[in-house]
Write an enzyme that holds these catalytic residues in place. Sequence first.
Site, PDB file in Angstrom:
ATOM      1  N   ARG A 206      -8.197  17.222   2.216  1.00 43.67           N
ATOM      2  CA  ARG A 206      -7.146  16.364   1.763  1.00 43.67           C
ATOM      3  C   ARG A 206      -6.648  16.759   0.252  1.00 43.67           C
ATOM      4  O   ARG A 206      -5.356  16.705   0.021  1.00 43.67           O
ATOM      5  CB  ARG A 206      -7.106  14.963   1.824  1.00 43.67           C
ATOM      6  CG  ARG A 206      -7.099  14.379   3.378  1.00 43.67           C
ATOM      7  CD  ARG A 206      -7.991  12.916   3.271  1.00 43.67           C
ATOM      8  NE  ARG A 206      -7.285  11.945   3.052  1.00 43.67           N
ATOM      9  CZ  ARG A 206      -7.969  10.804   2.459  1.00 43.67           C
ATOM     10  NH1 ARG A 206      -9.167  10.579   2.743  1.00 43.67           N
ATOM     11  NH2 ARG A 206      -7.232   9.842   1.872  1.00 43.67           N
TER      12      ARG A 206
ATOM     13  N   ARG B 131     -13.845   3.694  -1.464  1.00 45.58           N
ATOM     14  CA  ARG B 131     -12.841   2.613  -0.935  1.00 45.58           C
ATOM     15  C   ARG B 131     -13.121   1.943   0.236  1.00 45.58           C
ATOM     16  O   ARG B 131     -13.803   2.294   1.183  1.00 45.58           O
ATOM     17  CB  ARG B 131     -11.470   3.589  -0.882  1.00 45.58           C
ATOM     18  CG  ARG B 131     -10.468   2.897  -0.093  1.00 45.58           C
ATOM     19  CD  ARG B 131      -9.037   3.686  -0.301  1.00 45.58           C
ATOM     20  NE  ARG B 131      -8.897   4.742   0.623  1.00 45.58           N
ATOM     21  CZ  ARG B 131      -7.745   5.467   0.364  1.00 45.58           C
ATOM     22  NH1 ARG B 131      -6.776   4.999  -0.399  1.00 45.58           N
ATOM     23  NH2 ARG B 131      -7.893   6.521   1.295  1.00 45.58           N
TER      24      ARG B 131
ATOM     25  N   LYS C 268      -2.113   4.765  -5.763  1.00 42.46           N
ATOM     26  CA  LYS C 268      -0.740   4.412  -5.097  1.00 42.46           C
ATOM     27  C   LYS C 268      -0.841   2.965  -4.408  1.00 42.46           C
ATOM     28  O   LYS C 268       0.268   2.325  -4.577  1.00 42.46           O
ATOM     29  CB  LYS C 268      -0.295   5.475  -4.413  1.00 42.46           C
ATOM     30  CG  LYS C 268      -0.055   6.896  -4.819  1.00 42.46           C
ATOM     31  CD  LYS C 268       0.361   7.907  -4.007  1.00 42.46           C
ATOM     32  CE  LYS C 268      -0.465   8.147  -2.645  1.00 42.46           C
ATOM     33  NZ  LYS C 268      -1.716   8.898  -2.798  1.00 42.46           N
TER      34      LYS C 268
ATOM     35  N   ARG D 282     -12.341   3.569   5.768  1.00 45.81           N
ATOM     36  CA  ARG D 282     -11.528   4.655   6.507  1.00 45.81           C
ATOM     37  C   ARG D 282     -12.236   5.948   7.045  1.00 45.81           C
ATOM     38  O   ARG D 282     -12.927   6.287   6.432  1.00 45.81           O
ATOM     39  CB  ARG D 282     -10.455   4.979   5.526  1.00 45.81           C
ATOM     40  CG  ARG D 282      -9.126   4.245   5.732  1.00 45.81           C
ATOM     41  CD  ARG D 282      -7.810   4.345   4.706  1.00 45.81           C
ATOM     42  NE  ARG D 282      -7.722   5.816   4.743  1.00 45.81           N
ATOM     43  CZ  ARG D 282      -6.457   6.335   4.000  1.00 45.81           C
ATOM     44  NH1 ARG D 282      -5.944   5.325   3.028  1.00 45.81           N
ATOM     45  NH2 ARG D 282      -6.078   7.408   3.950  1.00 45.81           N
TER      46      ARG D 282
ATOM     47  N   ARG E 180       5.717  14.169   0.938  1.00 48.93           N
ATOM     48  CA  ARG E 180       4.219  14.838   0.691  1.00 48.93           C
ATOM     49  C   ARG E 180       4.621  16.412   0.780  1.00 48.93           C
ATOM     50  O   ARG E 180       3.742  17.165   0.254  1.00 48.93           O
ATOM     51  CB  ARG E 180       3.371  14.637   1.528  1.00 48.93           C
ATOM     52  CG  ARG E 180       2.305  13.409   1.193  1.00 48.93           C
ATOM     53  CD  ARG E 180       1.330  13.320   2.295  1.00 48.93           C
ATOM     54  NE  ARG E 180       0.065  12.830   2.150  1.00 48.93           N
ATOM     55  CZ  ARG E 180      -0.457  11.387   2.187  1.00 48.93           C
ATOM     56  NH1 ARG E 180       0.433  10.756   2.007  1.00 48.93           N
ATOM     57  NH2 ARG E 180      -1.661  11.404   1.821  1.00 48.93           N
TER      58      ARG E 180
END
Length: 215
Positions: free
Chosen positions: A171, A127, A13, A160, A88
């Site tokens: 998650r 990431r 996203k 992160r 969400r």
Amino acid sequence: MKLILLGPPGAGKGTQAAQIVECFGIPQISTGDMLRAAVREQTPMGLKAKEAMDAGTLVTDEVVIGIVSERLQQADCGKGFILDGFPRTLPQADALKRTLSALAKDLDVVVSLQVETDALVERLTGRRACRNCSRGYHVRFDPPAEGLICDTCGGELIQRDDDQEETIRNRMNVYHQQTAPLEDYYRQTGILKVVDGMAPIAEVQQQVFDILRAI
Ligand code: ADP
Ligand code: AMP
């Protein structure tokens, strides 16, 4: 152009939003980025949100609905916006509908990025983001030109805190339980478009841009 990018953590996203910002000139509204900024600045909201974010669970609807409603009223959203990571939950989707209706606005499209779970885990563990300008990278799929240094500003690339395997699992569960039902919610409104998010970044971008240009 008023759109939502829908998809699980790691679906792409933020990556796609950055390209849309550049090409279509509309702002990206990322609740994750806004919450991380509040945590960094240690605002009362950031202090409240930190525990949920560290655990990979959701921050309360009340908090995120508040920040998005305020953000949507800013002048730069006049021509449109990209919602990334919001809504969400179903209550967030209902609140968004009410906020937009009060502003006499309507969503044009909800783009759903479909990616398999194994690929999501690989994307999230690899990431990285620039500490300075927040540009996103992936150690394998979208690496910087040199070392762990941002191509754009020379800043250091960092991982992160919530991109650790155990938090990622939480998650994913949260996504399946609370966010996945939004796909049906928007399908019923007739504005859902599904994109194969497993393709390489440039091909996903092509699919997304084709949808946006047809609006
Ligand atoms: P989200 O915002 O949905 O959580 P990101 O845009 O941050 O996801 O993407 C997660 C990671 O996967 C990033 O490291 C990004 O570079 C990488 N990525 C994004 N799209 C793709 C893709 N189509 N193929 C491979 N890797 C991708
Ligand atoms: P993201 O950057 O979208 O992956 O979001 C990172 C974290 O911020 C999530 O795991 C949640 O804890 C929190 N968060 C972001 N957006 C929302 C939202 N719309 N509702 C609740 N929590 C959110």
